[in-house]
Design a protein around this motif. Structure first.
Motif, PDB file in Angstrom:
ATOM      1  N   LEU A 119       0.831  -1.207   0.000  1.00 43.83           N
ATOM      2  CA  LEU A 119       0.000   0.000   0.000  1.00 43.83           C
ATOM      3  C   LEU A 119       0.866   1.258   0.000  1.00 43.83           C
ATOM      4  O   LEU A 119       0.508   2.259  -0.622  1.00 43.83           O
ATOM      5  N   LEU A 120       1.996   1.200   0.698  1.00 46.01           N
ATOM      6  CA  LEU A 120       2.919   2.337   0.688  1.00 46.01           C
ATOM      7  C   LEU A 120       3.484   2.544  -0.714  1.00 46.01           C
ATOM      8  O   LEU A 120       3.605   3.681  -1.189  1.00 46.01           O
ATOM      9  N   VAL A 121       3.830   1.435  -1.378  1.00 47.02           N
ATOM     10  CA  VAL A 121       4.323   1.527  -2.756  1.00 47.02           C
ATOM     11  C   VAL A 121       3.259   2.153  -3.654  1.00 47.02           C
ATOM     12  O   VAL A 121       3.550   3.022  -4.478  1.00 47.02           O
ATOM     13  N   ILE A 122       2.006   1.723  -3.491  1.00 51.52           N
ATOM     14  CA  ILE A 122       0.904   2.253  -4.294  1.00 51.52           C
ATOM     15  C   ILE A 122       0.730   3.745  -4.042  1.00 51.52           C
ATOM     16  O   ILE A 122       0.510   4.531  -4.975  1.00 51.52           O
ATOM     17  N   SER A 123       0.844   4.145  -2.788  1.00 54.13           N
ATOM     18  CA  SER A 123       0.743   5.557  -2.443  1.00 54.13           C
ATOM     19  C   SER A 123       1.864   6.361  -3.093  1.00 54.13           C
ATOM     20  O   SER A 123       1.639   7.472  -3.612  1.00 54.13           O
ATOM     21  N   VAL A 162      -1.428  14.336  -1.751  1.00 53.75           N
ATOM     22  CA  VAL A 162      -0.505  14.884  -0.751  1.00 53.75           C
ATOM     23  C   VAL A 162       0.971  14.714  -1.141  1.00 53.75           C
ATOM     24  O   VAL A 162       1.815  15.503  -0.731  1.00 53.75           O
ATOM     25  N   SER A 163       1.288  13.698  -1.929  1.00 49.73           N
ATOM     26  CA  SER A 163       2.680  13.498  -2.351  1.00 49.73           C
ATOM     27  C   SER A 163       2.943  14.040  -3.749  1.00 49.73           C
ATOM     28  O   SER A 163       4.082  14.012  -4.214  1.00 49.73           O
ATOM     29  N   GLY A 164       1.901  14.538  -4.403  1.00 44.94           N
ATOM     30  CA  GLY A 164       2.054  15.015  -5.773  1.00 44.94           C
ATOM     31  C   GLY A 164       2.026  16.523  -5.913  1.00 44.94           C
ATOM     32  O   GLY A 164       2.062  17.050  -7.024  1.00 44.94           O
ATOM     33  N   PRO A 177      -7.348   1.915  -4.026  1.00 48.28           N
ATOM     34  CA  PRO A 177      -7.638   3.220  -4.647  1.00 48.28           C
ATOM     35  C   PRO A 177      -7.616   4.379  -3.657  1.00 48.28           C
ATOM     36  O   PRO A 177      -7.252   5.503  -4.028  1.00 48.28           O
ATOM     37  N   LEU A 178      -7.988   4.115  -2.397  1.00 46.37           N
ATOM     38  CA  LEU A 178      -8.001   5.177  -1.395  1.00 46.37           C
ATOM     39  C   LEU A 178      -6.607   5.734  -1.170  1.00 46.37           C
ATOM     40  O   LEU A 178      -6.385   6.966  -1.213  1.00 46.37           O
ATOM     41  N   PHE A 179      -5.631   4.855  -0.948  1.00 49.65           N
ATOM     42  CA  PHE A 179      -4.273   5.339  -0.674  1.00 49.65           C
ATOM     43  C   PHE A 179      -3.570   5.803  -1.946  1.00 49.65           C
ATOM     44  O   PHE A 179      -2.644   6.626  -1.886  1.00 49.65           O
ATOM     45  N   PHE A 180      -4.010   5.300  -3.096  1.00 50.86           N
ATOM     46  CA  PHE A 180      -3.476   5.831  -4.357  1.00 50.86           C
ATOM     47  C   PHE A 180      -3.872   7.296  -4.513  1.00 50.86           C
ATOM     48  O   PHE A 180      -3.035   8.153  -4.827  1.00 50.86           O
ATOM     49  N   VAL A 197       3.560   5.518  -5.805  1.00 51.16           N
ATOM     50  CA  VAL A 197       3.309   5.547  -7.256  1.00 51.16           C
ATOM     51  C   VAL A 197       2.297   6.643  -7.581  1.00 51.16           C
ATOM     52  O   VAL A 197       2.457   7.399  -8.544  1.00 51.16           O
ATOM     53  N   GLY A 198       1.250   6.740  -6.738  1.00 51.12           N
ATOM     54  CA  GLY A 198       0.268   7.805  -6.916  1.00 51.12           C
ATOM     55  C   GLY A 198       0.915   9.172  -6.824  1.00 51.12           C
ATOM     56  O   GLY A 198       0.630  10.071  -7.626  1.00 51.12           O
ATOM     57  N   GLY A 199       1.828   9.347  -5.854  1.00 49.86           N
ATOM     58  CA  GLY A 199       2.530  10.615  -5.698  1.00 49.86           C
ATOM     59  C   GLY A 199       3.400  10.937  -6.898  1.00 49.86           C
ATOM     60  O   GLY A 199       3.464  12.090  -7.341  1.00 49.86           O
TER      61      GLY A 199
END
Length: 330
Positions: free
Chosen positions: A178-182, A246-248, A237-240, A184-186
């Motif tokens: 989930l951290l990786v997904i987050s 917030v990371s983007g 999808p929530l953490f993405f 990647v989203g950032g």
């Protein structure tokens, strides 16, 4: 090139040390090189691109940071396990120095900036410029906004795995995913928000920042009340989206900090803003952890981020009003 060599040589020397104090000193010197990279590259983007292109350009530049981190995790960690961390870091440092030298010989300043390079700063002018940055209300406001979002980003990265593992009962490996997904989203957010600001909003960064802050506010509020046993398919999808917001935001922040002052001050203004904005990274994660320990749960920690986003939205409103007053006064 100077920044690359400073960081590369300091970390290269670090691989040869066994004294903890010297290692810390070399890491600090390397941090000076890394910290100076942002103002330098931001200035280049401001000079090379018009306003409606800078969001995309800055997003690509900022994505290089998270992409580099992912590349290091994929390549350097397995190699370190086989050959030891010292040899791997040493090779990486040599690669960084070579890259800096190549960039020095290939990069060319725009003609306009070249023509202005003969104008040397007078003694004491740098300190006067820094003092002027501190008096720039618009720059202070966006820097305070960045302080809140930066801190929230680091809190998410620090506690996401612990939260999903301890409170939601997710397998540790899946929690790490989930951290990786987050992240990647950032990474995608850093380019995505830049493209959106350029092509949808015509270079108006404040509207994009407001959208980012709103998404972060609601995402953290939803996370605060997630029950144990929440399906993994909903967490992805929530953490993405949480990470995408917030990371983007970094590219939009860098654009704003650079565009609030004349071009020739873009490097100094972004450096000043980064210095203030980074305070959130230092102070918010420990405070988040204190809240978690005192309340014996993560709910109020995530709500703390939502509350911070409300404050950030107020600051953005003040900044928007200030910009309109400055435009009408011209």
């Amino acid at each position: 090139m100077v920044m690359s060599v400073t960081l590369g040589v300091s970390f290269l020397l670090m691989t040869l040390q066994h004294n903890y104090g010297l290692v810390l000193l070399l890491i600090m010197i390397g941090g000076i090189g890394y910290g100076g990279m942002h103002p330098t590259t931001n200035r280049g983007i401001v000079y090379w691109h018009v306003q409606k292109q800078r969001g995309t350009a800055m997003g690509i530049k900022q994505m290089g940071i998270t992409f580099g981190s992912a590349l290091a995790a994929i390549l350097l960690l397995p190699l370190a396990e086989t050959h030891g961390w010292r040899m791997v870091v040493l090779i990486a440092c040599i690669g960084l120095i070579i890259t800096g030298v190549i960039a020095y010989f290939l990069y060319r300043d725009p003609v306009l900036e070249k023509n202005n390079n003969h104008l040397k700063a007078k003694p004491g002018s740098t300190f006067k410029s820094i003092a002027a940055m501190a008096k720039n209300k618009a720059l202070l406001l966006i820097s305070l906004c960045a302080m809140g979002i930066n801190g929230s980003q680091m809190a998410l990265n620090t506690y996401l795995v612990l939260f999903t593992y301890e409170q939601l009962g997710i397998n540790l490996v899946l929690a790490g995913l989930l951290l990786v997904i987050s992240e990647v989203g950032g990474s995608l957010g850093r380019i995505g928000w830049g493209v959106i600001s350029d092509r949808v909003f015509g270079g108006e960064r404040l509207k994009v920042m407001a959208i980012i802050v709103t998404i972060t506010l609601f995402a953290s509020a939803v996370v605060a009340f997630l029950p144990s046993g929440t399906p993994y398919g909903l967490l992805v999808p929530l953490f993405f989206v949480f990470g995408f917001a917030v990371s983007g935001f970094n590219g939009i922040w860098m654009n704003l900090a650079s565009e609030l002052v004349p071009k020739e001050q873009a490097g100094l203004s972004s450096g000043f803003s980064i210095t203030l904005g980074s305070m959130g990274v230092i102070f918010l994660p420990p405070f988040f952890g204190l809240v978690v320990d005192q309340t014996q749960g993560y709910t109020f920690g995530w709500l703390l981020i939502s509350f911070l986003m409300v404050i950030v939205m107020v600051l953005l409103t003040m900044l928007n009003k200030l910009k309109k007053e400055q435009q009408s006064a011209r």
